[in-house]
Design a protein around this motif. Structure first.
Motif, PDB file in Angstrom:
ATOM      1  N   ARG A  17       0.803  -1.213   0.000  1.00 59.66           N
ATOM      2  CA  ARG A  17       0.000   0.000   0.000  1.00 59.66           C
ATOM      3  C   ARG A  17       0.837   1.265   0.000  1.00 59.66           C
ATOM      4  O   ARG A  17       1.586   1.504   0.899  1.00 59.66           O
ATOM      5  CB  ARG A  17      -0.847   0.072   1.273  1.00 59.66           C
ATOM      6  CG  ARG A  17      -1.829  -1.027   1.341  1.00 59.66           C
ATOM      7  CD  ARG A  17      -1.810  -1.618   2.712  1.00 59.66           C
ATOM      8  NE  ARG A  17      -0.900  -2.731   2.705  1.00 59.66           N
ATOM      9  CZ  ARG A  17      -0.943  -3.705   3.559  1.00 59.66           C
ATOM     10  NH1 ARG A  17      -1.798  -3.709   4.505  1.00 59.66           N
ATOM     11  NH2 ARG A  17      -0.087  -4.691   3.477  1.00 59.66           N
ATOM     12  N   ALA A  61      -3.462  -9.100   4.221  1.00 57.39           N
ATOM     13  CA  ALA A  61      -4.000  -7.898   4.862  1.00 57.39           C
ATOM     14  C   ALA A  61      -3.421  -7.648   6.243  1.00 57.39           C
ATOM     15  O   ALA A  61      -3.766  -6.654   6.888  1.00 57.39           O
ATOM     16  CB  ALA A  61      -5.525  -8.012   4.964  1.00 57.39           C
ATOM     17  N   ILE A  62      -2.535  -8.520   6.715  1.00 67.10           N
ATOM     18  CA  ILE A  62      -2.047  -8.406   8.107  1.00 67.10           C
ATOM     19  C   ILE A  62      -0.540  -8.674   8.241  1.00 67.10           C
ATOM     20  O   ILE A  62       0.108  -8.153   9.151  1.00 67.10           O
ATOM     21  CB  ILE A  62      -2.871  -9.356   9.034  1.00 67.10           C
ATOM     22  CG1 ILE A  62      -2.552  -9.131  10.512  1.00 67.10           C
ATOM     23  CG2 ILE A  62      -2.702 -10.807   8.650  1.00 67.10           C
ATOM     24  CD1 ILE A  62      -3.480  -9.877  11.476  1.00 67.10           C
ATOM     25  N   SER A  65      -5.545   1.354   4.174  1.00 67.97           N
ATOM     26  CA  SER A  65      -5.906   0.495   3.038  1.00 67.97           C
ATOM     27  C   SER A  65      -6.606   1.372   2.016  1.00 67.97           C
ATOM     28  O   SER A  65      -7.460   2.182   2.380  1.00 67.97           O
ATOM     29  CB  SER A  65      -6.867  -0.616   3.480  1.00 67.97           C
ATOM     30  OG  SER A  65      -6.175  -1.570   4.241  1.00 67.97           O
ATOM     31  N   ASP A  82      -2.986  -2.852  10.640  1.00 67.06           N
ATOM     32  CA  ASP A  82      -3.057  -3.385   9.265  1.00 67.06           C
ATOM     33  C   ASP A  82      -4.355  -4.180   9.072  1.00 67.06           C
ATOM     34  O   ASP A  82      -5.130  -3.933   8.133  1.00 67.06           O
ATOM     35  CB  ASP A  82      -1.833  -4.275   9.015  1.00 67.06           C
ATOM     36  CG  ASP A  82      -1.676  -4.662   7.549  1.00 67.06           C
ATOM     37  OD1 ASP A  82      -2.458  -4.197   6.699  1.00 67.06           O
ATOM     38  OD2 ASP A  82      -0.750  -5.451   7.251  1.00 67.06           O
ATOM     39  N   ALA A  83      -4.620  -5.111   9.981  1.00 68.43           N
ATOM     40  CA  ALA A  83      -5.837  -5.926   9.860  1.00 68.43           C
ATOM     41  C   ALA A  83      -7.080  -5.035   9.885  1.00 68.43           C
ATOM     42  O   ALA A  83      -7.997  -5.188   9.069  1.00 68.43           O
ATOM     43  CB  ALA A  83      -5.898  -6.947  10.997  1.00 68.43           C
ATOM     44  N   SER A  97      -7.370  -1.768   9.260  1.00 67.13           N
ATOM     45  CA  SER A  97      -7.567  -0.813   8.155  1.00 67.13           C
ATOM     46  C   SER A  97      -8.236  -1.533   6.985  1.00 67.13           C
ATOM     47  O   SER A  97      -9.104  -0.973   6.310  1.00 67.13           O
ATOM     48  CB  SER A  97      -6.255  -0.135   7.733  1.00 67.13           C
ATOM     49  OG  SER A  97      -5.409  -1.031   7.083  1.00 67.13           O
ATOM     50  N   THR A  98      -7.899  -2.796   6.774  1.00 67.58           N
ATOM     51  CA  THR A  98      -8.568  -3.581   5.726  1.00 67.58           C
ATOM     52  C   THR A  98     -10.037  -3.801   6.093  1.00 67.58           C
ATOM     53  O   THR A  98     -10.939  -3.599   5.267  1.00 67.58           O
ATOM     54  CB  THR A  98      -7.857  -4.930   5.536  1.00 67.58           C
ATOM     55  OG1 THR A  98      -6.467  -4.687   5.296  1.00 67.58           O
ATOM     56  CG2 THR A  98      -8.448  -5.721   4.380  1.00 67.58           C
TER      57      THR A  98
HETATM   58 MG    MG Z   1      -4.338  -4.483   5.942  1.00 69.58          MG
END
Ligand code: MG
Ligand code: AMP
Length: 325
Positions: A2, A166-167, A235, A278-279, A281-282
Motif C-alpha cells: 500500500r 492484509a495483516i 488500506s 493493518d488488519a 484498516s482492511t
Molecule cells: Mg491491511
C-alpha cells in the motif's frame, strides 16, 4: 502493498535532520524505509540489517506467492477435514485474524486465498479485467471454514485458503521495530509502502505523517504529529487496481460478494501494533463508515474516505488530525 500514506520526514525540511540514518529495502513487494534518529551509525547499521532480514523472514513465512514452500501453502494444499500443524507464529497470526474476522462481523476474512489468487492483484502480471462472476462465486469460501482442534488446524472446504496479505506486512513491521529496540534504538520509523510504525521522537519533536489523498496524487488529506509508540496503516483502492468498462476493480474484497468492496476509497487506523492497525484498516475499508464505532470501542483512532470522497472520523481521530484545508 500500500502506498497509502506519504511519510513526511523525507519531504518536510523542518522534519529532517542530518543526523538521521536512512535505509531503503525492497521487501513484501514494496519499498520499506527505515529511519533512525539520534543513534550512532555503527549501532544503527547493524540494527537495520537485522530488522530487514527479520522482515524478509516474515514475508517468506507467510506468502502464498512465489515458488518456495512454506507452512501456509502446505495448509492451503491440505486435504479438507484433515488436521495440520502450523508453526507457532503462523498459528498466532491466524488466531488474531480470526478475532478480527469475528469483531469486524466478517468484513475481514483470512481465508480468501483462492479468491485473491483468482483476481490476481498480487500475481506476476497485473490483471486488466474481472474473472467471470460464476467462477468468483465458485471460489468463495463458506463462512468460518477454518477450525482449531487442540494445537492443530483444519480447513473444512477446498475453497478455503489462507491469505495473510492484509495483516502480514503489519506483523513484519512490528518484528522490525522489535529488532531495532533489541539493539537499543529508541527513535525510529519503519515505513513499508505507507504502513508505518513510529517509536520515540525526532530530535525531541513529533514525527509528522501525511495521510494520502485517495484520488489526488501528491496531495494529502491532512497530517498527524505523533510521538511515542504508534502505528498508522491505510488500506486504499488506489494501491492495486484496474479500470474495466468505466468501473474500478481493486484488491480489497468484500467477503460476502467475492468482488472488490465498494464502501470506501481509503481507510486509516491507528493502533499501537502495526499488526492490528493493518488488519483493521482492511476491515474498516470493507465496512466503511459503519465500522467507526467498532474502532472507538477498541480505542483506535480511525478515518475513512467513502466512495463519494467524503471523510469520516471517530472522535479519537478528530482530536489529532490536522486537515489540509
Ligand atoms: Mg491491511
Ligand atoms: P491491505 O492492503 O492491507 O488492505 O490488504 C489487502 C490484501 O489482503 C489483498 O491483496 C488480499 O491479499 C487480502 N484481502 C483482500 N480482501 C480481504 C478481506 N476482506 N479480508 C482479509 N484480507 C483480504
Amino acid at each position: 502493498m500500500r502506498l497509502l500514506l506519504l511519510f513526511f520526514v523525507l519531504l518536510l525540511p523542518a522534519c529532517s535532520s542530518s543526523s538521521d540514518i536512512r535505509e531503503t529495502r525492497f521487501i513484501m513487494g514494496t519499498l520499506v524505509e527505515f529511519t533512525i534518529a539520534g543513534s550512532d551509525h555503527k549501532q544503527a547499521d547493524q540494527a537495520l540489517k537485522e530488522a530487514a532480514a527479520e522482515m524478509q523472514r516474515i514475508e517468506n513465512l507467510f506468502t502464498i506467492y512465489g515458488n518456495a514452500d512454506n507452512a501456509v501453502k502446505a495448509f492451503n494444499a491440505s486435504q479438507p477435514g484433515t488436521t495440520v500443524k502450523l508453526p507457532a507464529e503462523v498459528a498466532n497470526l491466524l488466531s488474531i485474524s480470526l478475532d478480527v474476522e469475528r469483531q469486524s462481523q466478517q468484513a475481514f476474512n483470512p481465508s480468501l486465498g483462492k479468491l485473491n489468487l483468482l483476481w490476481g492483484f498480487s500475481g506476476e502480471t497485473a490483471p486488466d479485467h474481472p474473472p467471470p462472476a460464476a467462477i468468483i462465486n465458485a471460489a468463495r469460501p463458506p463462512r468460518q471454514c477454518i477450525r482449531r482442534q487442540d494445537n492443530n488446524w483444519i480447513r473444512t472446504d477446498a475453497r478455503c485458503m489462507l491469505d495473510f496479505g492484509a495483516i502480514a506486512k503489519g506483523y513484519a513491521i512490528d518484528r522490525g521495530i522489535a529488532i531495532l529496540r533489541k539493539h537499543g534504538i529508541q527513535n525510529a520509523i519503519i515505513n513499508a509502502g505507507g504502513d508505518i510504525r513510529i517509536i520515540g521522537s525526532h530530535d525531541g519533536k513529533p514525527w509528522r505523517i501525511g495521510l494520502r489523498h485517495p484520488r489526488n496524487k501528491g496531495e494529502v488529506l491532512g497530517t498527524l504529529s505523533l510521538v511515542g509508540d504508534i502505528s498508522i496503516v491505510t488500506s486504499g483502492d488506489y494501491e492495486r487496481y484496474f479500470d474495466y468498462k468505466g468501473k474500478r476493480y481493486h484488491h480489497i474484497l468484500n467477503p460476502q460478494t467475492g468482488f472488490p468492496a465498494t464502501a470506501s476509497q481509503s481507510a486509516t487506523v491507528l493502533a499501537q501494533e502495526a499488526t492490528l492497525a493493518d488488519a483493521w484498516s482492511t476491515a474498516l475499508f470493507v465496512r466503511g463508515e459503519s465500522g467507526l464505532p467498532i474502532m472507538s470501542q477498541l480505542g483506535y483512532a480511525a478515518l475513512t474516505v467513502d466512495r463519494q470522497g467524503r471523510i469520516h472520523m471517530n472522535k479519537a481521530m478528530k482530536d489529532i488530525f490536522n486537515p489540509s484545508r
